[in-house]
Design an enzyme around this catalytic site. Structure first.
Site, PDB file in Angstrom:
ATOM      1  N   SER A 114       0.425   3.626   3.873  1.00 41.85           N
ATOM      2  CA  SER A 114       0.420   2.003   4.333  1.00 41.85           C
ATOM      3  C   SER A 114      -0.144   1.778   5.842  1.00 41.85           C
ATOM      4  CB  SER A 114       1.702   1.500   4.113  1.00 41.85           C
ATOM      5  OG  SER A 114       2.198   1.609   2.563  1.00 41.85           O
ATOM      6  N   ASP A 340       6.378  -1.012  -3.141  1.00 38.60           N
ATOM      7  CA  ASP A 340       6.144   0.532  -2.943  1.00 38.60           C
ATOM      8  C   ASP A 340       7.540   1.086  -2.835  1.00 38.60           C
ATOM      9  OD1 ASP A 340       4.659   2.428  -1.527  1.00 38.60           O
ATOM     10  OD2 ASP A 340       6.084   2.007  -0.044  1.00 38.60           O
ATOM     11  N   ASP A 381      -2.407  -2.162  -0.719  1.00 33.29           N
ATOM     12  CA  ASP A 381      -3.038  -0.992   0.103  1.00 33.29           C
ATOM     13  C   ASP A 381      -3.192   0.329  -0.351  1.00 33.29           C
ATOM     14  OD1 ASP A 381      -0.238  -0.630  -0.203  1.00 33.29           O
ATOM     15  OD2 ASP A 381       0.474  -0.346   1.598  1.00 33.29           O
TER      16      ASP A 381
HETATM   17 ZN   LIG Z   1       4.674   3.903   0.463  1.00 29.86          ZN
END
Ligand SMILES: [Zn+2]
Ligand SMILES: *[C@@H]1O[C@H](CO)[C@@H](O)[C@H](O)[C@H]1NC(C)=O
Ligand SMILES: *[C@@H]1O[C@H](CO)[C@@H](O)[C@H](O)[C@H]1NC(C)=O
Ligand SMILES: *[C@@H]1O[C@H](CO)[C@@H](O)[C@H](O)[C@H]1NC(C)=O
Length: 527
Positions: A114, A340, A381
């Site tokens: 990220s 995430d 991302d």
């Molecule tokens: Zn991650």
């Protein structure tokens, strides 16, 4: 192979509720599909008139780890949460007219992290994994490679152009994604000086929390978590007093919140740390806000206390209402940062609910702004090794089972699976029988092929959804670092502004400039 599977499906395995049709009757009628497609076509034809205005406002929604399988599964979840079968539902991001793909690799990594990616979609250059706001000549964790390698972000370009700027995230405000907007740091983990090696501090490298307040004068809106990195070591947290794990982390003894409050005391500036304080503010009377709602990351939306913690949507609402008062417009970075984290933990339900909440925020931002002067981009991302499949029937709960048993171990399996992660589970030497457990609970960790305490990112492209001025320039398969170049071009900020000065009406400045040119021409004729 396919034949075998079809045979299995057709040989009487049941799914859905007996007696209840799997899909609405109208879908049997070709005119249903034809009408829908024709109305989509009509909308698509409208796009031949490109929106070439200048974007006064720019909003980037970044779903951390929101790969395309996550988008699809979140869409189904959103539909199912409102009682539909889900597949036909439209997310707010699905309504954006332009979609492109983003190649996410970092300069030194095929599967990205990220930090390097944030540098790409905020600063416009690809970088090494683990680094933020520095180019690829900088090496992770090597303080002495920082100087001279700093790259600036679109948030800074916007600020320098007189726009208001904001950061809203569900993670720490000094986490990888937001930090590339304001910091130059060779290590994403240098949250405060308490996390930095002594050599790096001695060599003059600054922690990320400090850079949040020192690099860009007065970021107008800062909201998220990360309180502990702002306070002196051993200082107790306001919300969890006495709980050592939430104590301040700063070795330099600074209180960055007090410094901010002090510096801003002659302005309409407010520090808030809970939802009640946030919601009691009147955005018309607020020019600057620092909202730090947890010592670390915010809680998952499913676990959030709605009395004390704001949702992402609530933060976005306040942010836009503050930022849009600037007649020059604004740049806002919104991060759905814990999609995430849910995936890393193998907790698909947490991850997908985070994605649905970010989608809700996207919808609200759309209501508070206008496509004629606001460019909105939604992207991720990087992806995750999250998948769902298994020939599930229409309307199957997204957290449910595939309608078949493994022909190898004769056990059922969930539609959602991970390539690796903490959900790998063997019972008595064999794969766990998921029918014996509650695979629909919030923190269930879906089965993974390879055991790993933290599930990993995925390497495939992610989607870029865009609407508003110049949104059509996000139109194909792009390198991730292209994104801020387009956004800056659309807003006539940053370096690439030649087109803004042309009088051919190619920008929103066009009409004003055109009349100015006309006046000058008249002037020339008459004098
Ligand atoms: Zn991650
Ligand atoms: C930079 O620091 C590293 C240790 O982190 C050291 O090995 C290297 O020699 C230093 N380079 C320069 C140019 O000073
Ligand atoms: C924090 O507390 C620990 C243990 O109570 C102590 O050893 C340390 O010196 C304290 N640090 C600061 C900066 O006060
Ligand atoms: C899996 O568990 C279910 C529920 O306990 C049981 O009915 C089924 O026989 C089990 N399957 C296998 C292959 O052990």
């Amino acid at each position: 192979m396919k034949g075998t599977v079809l045979l299995i499906i057709c040989s009487g395995l049941t799914w859905g509720v007996p007696g209840k049709p799997l899909f609405p009757d109208q879908e049997k009628d070709p005119s249903f599909w034809n009408k829908w497609a024709q109305s989509t076509l009509k909308n698509a034809l409208q796009l031949q008139k490109l929106n070439q205005n200048t974007a006064k406002n720019l909003i980037l929604f970044l779903g951390d780890g929101m790969g395309i399988p996550t988008v699809t599964a979140a869409r189904i979840l959103k539909g199912q949460l409102s009682g539909k079968s889900g597949e036909e539902t439209q997310l707010e991001m699905d309504k954006f007219p332009f979609v492109a793909l983003s190649k996410t690799y970092n300069t030194n990594a095929q599967v990205a992290d990220s930090a390097g990616t944030a540098t790409a979609y905020l600063c416009g250059v690809k970088a090494n994994e683990g680094t933020v706001g520095v180019n690829a000549a900088a090496t992770r964790s090597q303080c002495n490679t920082t100087q001279g390698n700093e790259v600036t972000s679109i948030l800074r370009w916007a600020k320098e152009a007189g726009k208001s700027v904001g950061i809203v995230t569900t993670t720490r405000v000094n986490h990888a994604t937001p930090s590339a907007a304001y910091a130059h740091c060779v290590d994403r983990d240098w949250y405060s000086d308490g996390e930095m090696p002594a050599e790096a501090i001695q060599a003059g490298c600054k922690d990320i929390a400090r850079q949040l307040f020192e690099n860009i004068p007065n970021i107008d809106v800062i909201m998220g978590g990360g309180r502990k990195y702002m306070f002196p070591k051993n200082q107790s947290d306001v919300e969890y007093p006495g709980d050592k794990k939430h104590f301040g982390t700063r070795k330099d003894g600074r209180n960055l919140v007090a410094e901010w409050t002090n510096r801003m005391k002659n302005k309409q500036a407010f520090y808030v740390w809970n939802r009640k304080e946030l919601m009691s503010l009147n955005p018309n009377n607020v020019d600057y806000i620092l909202g730090l709602f947890e010592p670390g990351d915010l809680l998952y939306n499913l676990e959030r206390n709605p009395d004390t913690d704001p949702s992402l949507t609530e933060m976005v609402e306040v942010a836009i209402k503050i930022l849009r008062k600037n007649p020059n417009g604004f740049y806002l970075l919104v991060e759905g940062g814990r999609i995430d984290h849910g995936h890393h933990e193998g907790k698909a339900k947490q991850a997908l609910h985070e994605a649905v909440e970010m989608d809700r925020a996207i919808g609200l931002a759309g209501l508070l702004t206008n496509i004629h002067d606001t460019m909105t981009v939604v992207t991720a991302d990087h992806s995750h090794v999250f998948s769902f499949g298994g020939y599930t029937s229409r309307g199957n709960t997204i957290f449910g089972l595939a309608p078949m048993f493994s022909d190898v171990d004769q056990k059922p399996f969930t539609a959602i699976l991970y390539g690796n992660g903490p959900g790998f589970k063997v019972v008595d030497g064999l794969r766990e029988n998921v029918s014996t457990i509650d695979y629909q609970e919030n923190n269930y960790q879906a089965q993974a092929a390879v055991p790993l305490s933290m599930e990993t990112h995925g390497g495939e492209d992610v989607a870029i959804f865009s609407k508003g001025p110049m949104a059509h320039l996000l139109h194909g398969v792009h390198e991730q670092n292209y994104i801020p170049h387009v956004m800056a071009y659309a807003a006539c900020i940053g370096q690439n502004r030649d087109h803004c000065m042309s009088s051919n009406g190619a920008s929103g400045l066009g009409p004003a400039l055109a009349s100015l040119t006309a006046l000058l021409t008249l002037n020339h004729l008459f004098c």
